[in-house]
Design an enzyme around this catalytic site. Structure first.
Site, PDB file in Angstrom:
ATOM      1  N   GLY A  63      14.359  -2.516  59.965  1.00 48.51           N
ATOM      2  CA  GLY A  63      14.033  -1.193  59.419  1.00 48.51           C
ATOM      3  C   GLY A  63      12.909  -1.140  58.401  1.00 48.51           C
ATOM      4  CG  ASP A 118      16.203   0.341  56.451  1.00 40.99           C
ATOM      5  OD1 ASP A 118      17.142  -0.071  55.739  1.00 40.99           O
ATOM      6  OD2 ASP A 118      16.301   0.441  57.694  1.00 40.99           O
ATOM      7  CG  ASP A 121      24.645   4.723  54.194  1.00 39.66           C
ATOM      8  OD1 ASP A 121      24.808   5.783  53.586  1.00 39.66           O
ATOM      9  OD2 ASP A 121      25.150   4.507  55.322  1.00 39.66           O
ATOM     10  CE  LYS A 149      21.745   8.180  54.678  1.00 38.84           C
ATOM     11  NZ  LYS A 149      22.596   8.111  55.873  1.00 38.84           N
ATOM     12  CG  PHE A 170      21.821   8.777  61.031  1.00 39.46           C
ATOM     13  CD1 PHE A 170      22.455   7.641  60.529  1.00 39.46           C
ATOM     14  CD2 PHE A 170      20.866   8.615  62.026  1.00 39.46           C
ATOM     15  CE1 PHE A 170      22.146   6.376  61.014  1.00 39.46           C
ATOM     16  CE2 PHE A 170      20.547   7.354  62.521  1.00 39.46           C
ATOM     17  CZ  PHE A 170      21.195   6.237  62.015  1.00 39.46           C
ATOM     18  CB  VAL A 171      16.859   9.957  57.750  1.00 44.62           C
ATOM     19  CG1 VAL A 171      17.261  11.200  56.977  1.00 44.62           C
ATOM     20  CG2 VAL A 171      17.148   8.698  56.931  1.00 44.62           C
ATOM     21  CG  ASP A 177      17.357   1.754  64.500  1.00 44.91           C
ATOM     22  OD1 ASP A 177      17.724   1.621  63.308  1.00 44.91           O
ATOM     23  OD2 ASP A 177      18.040   1.352  65.459  1.00 44.91           O
ATOM     24  NE  ARG A 183      13.817  -0.525  64.711  1.00 45.39           N
ATOM     25  CZ  ARG A 183      14.862  -0.667  63.899  1.00 45.39           C
ATOM     26  NH1 ARG A 183      14.812  -0.187  62.673  1.00 45.39           N
ATOM     27  NH2 ARG A 183      15.955  -1.263  64.302  1.00 45.39           N
TER      28      ARG A 183
HETATM   29  P1  5GP Z   1      24.693   0.083  53.973  1.00 41.93           P
HETATM   30  O1  5GP Z   1      25.102  -1.326  54.244  1.00 41.93           O
HETATM   31  O2  5GP Z   1      24.116   0.318  52.604  1.00 41.93           O
HETATM   32  O3  5GP Z   1      25.787   1.053  54.304  1.00 41.93           O
HETATM   33  O4  5GP Z   1      23.604   0.448  55.028  1.00 41.93           O
HETATM   34  C1  5GP Z   1      22.375  -0.060  55.001  1.00 41.93           C
HETATM   35  C2  5GP Z   1      21.801  -0.092  56.398  1.00 41.93           C
HETATM   36  O5  5GP Z   1      22.388   0.906  57.239  1.00 41.93           O
HETATM   37  C3  5GP Z   1      20.351   0.207  56.347  1.00 41.93           C
HETATM   38  O6  5GP Z   1      19.589  -0.969  56.219  1.00 41.93           O
HETATM   39  C4  5GP Z   1      20.104   0.909  57.668  1.00 41.93           C
HETATM   40  O7  5GP Z   1      19.817  -0.037  58.657  1.00 41.93           O
HETATM   41  C5  5GP Z   1      21.425   1.566  58.009  1.00 41.93           C
HETATM   42  N1  5GP Z   1      21.429   3.008  57.668  1.00 41.93           N
HETATM   43  C6  5GP Z   1      22.120   3.619  56.694  1.00 41.93           C
HETATM   44  N2  5GP Z   1      21.875   4.940  56.671  1.00 41.93           N
HETATM   45  C7  5GP Z   1      20.997   5.163  57.661  1.00 41.93           C
HETATM   46  C8  5GP Z   1      20.324   6.349  58.138  1.00 41.93           C
HETATM   47  O8  5GP Z   1      20.464   7.476  57.651  1.00 41.93           O
HETATM   48  N3  5GP Z   1      19.476   6.164  59.187  1.00 41.93           N
HETATM   49  C9  5GP Z   1      19.256   4.955  59.763  1.00 41.93           C
HETATM   50  N4  5GP Z   1      18.404   4.924  60.781  1.00 41.93           N
HETATM   51  N5  5GP Z   1      19.851   3.829  59.336  1.00 41.93           N
HETATM   52  C10 5GP Z   1      20.718   3.934  58.301  1.00 41.93           C
HETATM   53 MG    MG Z   2      18.498  -1.891  58.128  1.00 36.61          MG
END
Ligand code: 5GP
Ligand code: MG
Length: 208
Positions: A63, A118, A121, A149, A170-171, A177, A183
Protein backbone atom coordinates in the site's frame (compact mmCIF):
# COMPACT_ATOMS: atom_id res chain seq x y z
CA UNK A 1 -4.56 17.38 13.24
CA UNK A 2 -7.14 18.33 10.66
CA UNK A 3 -6.42 21.40 8.58
CA UNK A 4 -9.43 23.32 7.36
CA UNK A 5 -8.42 22.65 3.76
CA UNK A 6 -8.43 18.89 4.46
CA UNK A 7 -11.89 19.12 6.01
CA UNK A 8 -13.17 20.94 2.94
CA UNK A 9 -11.86 18.10 0.87
CA UNK A 10 -14.08 15.64 2.70
CA UNK A 11 -17.04 17.52 1.22
CA UNK A 12 -15.86 17.13 -2.38
CA UNK A 13 -19.02 16.29 -4.32
CA UNK A 14 -19.41 13.05 -6.24
CA UNK A 15 -19.34 15.01 -9.48
CA UNK A 16 -15.62 15.56 -8.87
CA UNK A 17 -14.93 11.86 -9.40
CA UNK A 18 -13.60 11.41 -12.94
CA UNK A 19 -16.20 9.74 -15.18
CA UNK A 20 -14.03 6.64 -15.52
CA UNK A 21 -14.33 5.86 -11.79
CA UNK A 22 -17.87 7.00 -10.94
CA UNK A 23 -19.32 3.50 -10.56
CA UNK A 24 -16.54 2.41 -8.23
CA UNK A 25 -15.63 5.53 -6.24
CA UNK A 26 -18.45 7.41 -4.50
CA UNK A 27 -16.42 10.54 -3.81
CA UNK A 28 -12.93 11.94 -3.71
CA UNK A 29 -11.74 12.37 -0.13
CA UNK A 30 -8.27 13.80 -0.82
CA UNK A 31 -7.37 15.30 -4.16
CA UNK A 32 -4.12 14.85 -6.03
CA UNK A 33 -3.15 18.46 -5.24
CA UNK A 34 -3.86 17.98 -1.53
CA UNK A 35 -1.75 14.81 -1.49
CA UNK A 36 1.08 16.60 -3.23
CA UNK A 37 1.09 19.50 -0.77
CA UNK A 38 0.81 17.34 2.33
CA UNK A 39 3.50 14.87 1.26
CA UNK A 40 5.83 17.81 0.65
CA UNK A 41 5.22 19.17 4.12
CA UNK A 42 5.62 15.73 5.74
CA UNK A 43 8.98 15.37 4.00
CA UNK A 44 10.01 18.79 5.30
CA UNK A 45 9.10 17.74 8.88
CA UNK A 46 11.07 14.49 8.59
CA UNK A 47 14.03 16.28 7.04
CA UNK A 48 14.06 18.74 9.94
CA UNK A 49 13.67 16.11 12.68
CA UNK A 50 16.36 13.77 11.34
CA UNK A 51 18.85 16.43 10.23
CA UNK A 52 22.42 15.14 10.32
CA UNK A 53 21.45 11.48 10.77
CA UNK A 54 21.27 8.56 8.38
CA UNK A 55 17.83 7.11 8.19
CA UNK A 56 16.68 3.58 7.43
CA UNK A 57 13.21 3.69 5.93
CA UNK A 58 11.20 0.51 6.35
CA UNK A 59 8.13 0.63 4.16
CA UNK A 60 5.23 -1.81 4.29
CA UNK A 61 4.19 -3.39 1.00
CA UNK A 62 2.06 -3.00 -1.05
CA UNK A 63 0.00 0.00 0.00
CA UNK A 64 2.86 2.48 0.48
CA UNK A 65 4.28 2.38 -3.05
CA UNK A 66 2.91 5.69 -4.34
CA UNK A 67 3.19 7.58 -1.04
CA UNK A 68 6.73 6.31 -0.45
CA UNK A 69 7.91 7.20 -3.95
CA UNK A 70 6.62 10.75 -3.56
CA UNK A 71 7.91 11.11 0.00
CA UNK A 72 11.47 9.90 -0.48
CA UNK A 73 12.14 11.93 -3.60
CA UNK A 74 11.53 15.02 -1.44
CA UNK A 75 14.14 13.87 1.14
CA UNK A 76 17.76 14.91 0.77
CA UNK A 77 19.12 13.38 3.97
CA UNK A 78 21.14 10.17 3.62
CA UNK A 79 18.83 7.19 3.70
CA UNK A 80 18.60 3.50 3.01
CA UNK A 81 15.40 1.79 2.02
CA UNK A 82 13.97 -1.63 2.76
CA UNK A 83 10.57 -3.24 2.64
CA UNK A 84 8.49 -5.59 4.70
CA UNK A 85 5.55 -7.41 3.21
CA UNK A 86 2.52 -7.42 5.48
CA UNK A 87 -0.94 -8.42 4.51
CA UNK A 88 -4.06 -8.10 6.65
CA UNK A 89 -6.81 -7.39 4.15
CA UNK A 90 -7.28 -10.37 1.90
CA UNK A 91 -9.85 -9.38 -0.70
CA UNK A 92 -12.34 -7.75 1.63
CA UNK A 93 -12.90 -4.73 3.86
CA UNK A 94 -12.64 -6.61 7.18
CA UNK A 95 -9.25 -7.28 8.76
CA UNK A 96 -7.99 -10.83 8.98
CA UNK A 97 -4.90 -12.33 10.49
CA UNK A 98 -1.58 -10.62 9.79
CA UNK A 99 0.75 -12.42 7.39
CA UNK A 100 4.40 -11.50 6.72
CA UNK A 101 5.04 -11.95 3.01
CA UNK A 102 8.51 -10.37 2.93
CA UNK A 103 11.09 -10.02 5.68
CA UNK A 104 13.52 -7.16 6.23
CA UNK A 105 17.00 -7.59 4.69
CA UNK A 106 18.97 -4.63 6.08
CA UNK A 107 20.66 -4.84 9.45
CA UNK A 108 18.91 -2.16 11.49
CA UNK A 109 20.66 -2.63 14.84
CA UNK A 110 21.56 0.78 16.31
CA UNK A 111 19.93 2.63 13.38
CA UNK A 112 17.37 5.40 13.20
CA UNK A 113 14.28 3.83 11.63
CA UNK A 114 11.32 5.42 9.95
CA UNK A 115 8.49 2.93 9.51
CA UNK A 116 6.12 3.95 6.71
CA UNK A 117 2.61 2.59 6.20
CA UNK A 118 -0.34 3.64 4.09
CA UNK A 119 -3.07 3.75 6.72
CA UNK A 120 -3.36 3.34 10.47
CA UNK A 121 -6.71 1.72 11.17
CA UNK A 122 -7.14 -0.64 14.16
CA UNK A 123 -3.40 -0.30 14.79
CA UNK A 124 -2.85 -4.07 14.75
CA UNK A 125 -0.44 -3.92 11.82
CA UNK A 126 1.68 -1.12 13.23
CA UNK A 127 1.74 -2.62 16.74
CA UNK A 128 2.81 -6.02 15.39
CA UNK A 129 5.48 -4.61 13.05
CA UNK A 130 6.82 -2.27 15.75
CA UNK A 131 7.21 -5.21 18.15
CA UNK A 132 9.02 -7.20 15.46
CA UNK A 133 11.34 -4.29 14.57
CA UNK A 134 11.97 -3.55 18.25
CA UNK A 135 13.48 -7.02 18.65
CA UNK A 136 16.14 -6.04 16.06
CA UNK A 137 17.39 -3.36 18.49
CA UNK A 138 17.33 -0.19 16.38
CA UNK A 139 18.33 3.05 18.11
CA UNK A 140 14.96 4.67 17.51
CA UNK A 141 11.79 3.95 15.54
CA UNK A 142 9.52 6.72 14.27
CA UNK A 143 6.35 5.99 12.33
CA UNK A 144 4.83 7.75 9.36
CA UNK A 145 1.41 7.02 7.85
CA UNK A 146 -0.38 8.71 5.01
CA UNK A 147 -3.82 8.21 6.55
CA UNK A 148 -5.09 7.73 10.08
CA UNK A 149 -8.56 6.51 11.12
CA UNK A 150 -8.39 7.19 14.89
CA UNK A 151 -12.02 6.17 15.46
CA UNK A 152 -11.20 2.56 14.54
CA UNK A 153 -8.26 2.09 16.92
CA UNK A 154 -8.05 -1.15 18.91
CA UNK A 155 -4.32 -1.16 19.74
CA UNK A 156 -2.77 1.70 21.71
CA UNK A 157 -0.55 3.02 18.92
CA UNK A 158 -0.11 6.44 17.32
CA UNK A 159 2.02 7.56 14.38
CA UNK A 160 4.65 10.29 14.71
CA UNK A 161 3.89 11.67 11.25
CA UNK A 162 0.33 11.60 9.88
CA UNK A 163 -0.66 12.87 6.44
CA UNK A 164 -4.41 13.10 6.95
CA UNK A 165 -6.88 12.03 9.61
CA UNK A 166 -9.94 10.55 7.96
CA UNK A 167 -13.33 9.30 9.17
CA UNK A 168 -14.32 5.63 9.29
CA UNK A 169 -14.68 5.02 5.56
CA UNK A 170 -13.06 2.40 3.34
CA UNK A 171 -10.80 4.30 0.98
CA UNK A 172 -8.85 3.37 -2.14
CA UNK A 173 -6.31 5.02 -4.41
CA UNK A 174 -2.82 6.49 -4.13
CA UNK A 175 -1.53 3.01 -3.29
CA UNK A 176 -4.53 1.75 -1.33
CA UNK A 177 -6.40 -1.16 -2.81
CA UNK A 178 -9.54 -3.20 -2.70
CA UNK A 179 -8.73 -6.77 -3.81
CA UNK A 180 -5.48 -5.37 -5.35
CA UNK A 181 -7.44 -2.91 -7.52
CA UNK A 182 -7.48 0.91 -7.48
CA UNK A 183 -3.89 1.39 -6.26
CA UNK A 184 -3.19 3.50 -9.36
CA UNK A 185 -5.82 6.20 -8.70
CA UNK A 186 -4.03 9.55 -8.28
CA UNK A 187 -6.44 10.58 -5.48
CA UNK A 188 -7.81 8.97 -2.30
CA UNK A 189 -11.47 8.16 -2.76
CA UNK A 190 -14.26 6.37 -0.92
CA UNK A 191 -14.94 2.94 -2.35
CA UNK A 192 -18.46 2.76 -3.76
CA UNK A 193 -20.60 0.21 -1.85
CA UNK A 194 -21.54 -1.33 -5.23
CA UNK A 195 -18.05 -2.74 -5.46
CA UNK A 196 -18.06 -4.77 -2.26
CA UNK A 197 -21.78 -5.53 -2.21
CA UNK A 198 -21.39 -7.12 -5.64
CA UNK A 199 -19.09 -9.61 -3.93
CA UNK A 200 -15.40 -9.48 -3.08
CA UNK A 201 -15.43 -13.17 -3.89
CA UNK A 202 -15.83 -12.76 -7.65
CA UNK A 203 -13.38 -9.84 -7.69
CA UNK A 204 -10.68 -11.84 -5.94
CA UNK A 205 -10.99 -14.80 -8.24
CA UNK A 206 -11.09 -12.49 -11.25
CA UNK A 207 -7.82 -10.96 -10.05
CA UNK A 208 -6.03 -14.30 -9.89
P1 5GP B 1 -4.75 -2.00 10.88
O1 5GP B 1 -3.87 -3.17 11.15
O2 5GP B 1 -4.27 -0.70 11.48
O3 5GP B 1 -6.18 -2.28 11.22
O4 5GP B 1 -4.81 -1.83 9.33
C1 5GP B 1 -3.78 -1.39 8.61
C2 5GP B 1 -3.87 -1.94 7.21
O5 5GP B 1 -5.22 -2.24 6.83
C3 5GP B 1 -3.39 -0.92 6.24
O6 5GP B 1 -2.01 -1.06 6.00
C4 5GP B 1 -4.22 -1.21 5.01
O7 5GP B 1 -3.58 -2.17 4.22
C5 5GP B 1 -5.51 -1.80 5.54
N1 5GP B 1 -6.60 -0.80 5.59
C6 5GP B 1 -7.17 -0.26 6.68
N2 5GP B 1 -8.13 0.62 6.34
C7 5GP B 1 -8.16 0.63 5.00
C8 5GP B 1 -8.94 1.37 4.04
O8 5GP B 1 -9.80 2.21 4.33
N3 5GP B 1 -8.67 1.11 2.73
C9 5GP B 1 -7.73 0.22 2.33
N4 5GP B 1 -7.57 0.06 1.02
N5 5GP B 1 -6.97 -0.48 3.20
C10 5GP B 1 -7.19 -0.28 4.52
MG1 MG C 1 -1.26 -2.12 4.00
Amino acid sequence: MFLRSQRRDLMTPRSNVPMRWRDEVSRILITKAELHRRVNSLAAEIERDFAGRELVIVSLLNGTVLFLADLIRRLTLPLRLDFMGVSSYRGGTEARELIFTKELRLDVRGRDLLLVDDILDTGKTLACVLAKLGRLKPKEIKTCVLLDKPSRRVEKVAADYVGFEIPDLFVVGYGLDFAERYRNLPFVGVLHPNVYLNGAESMTSAAK
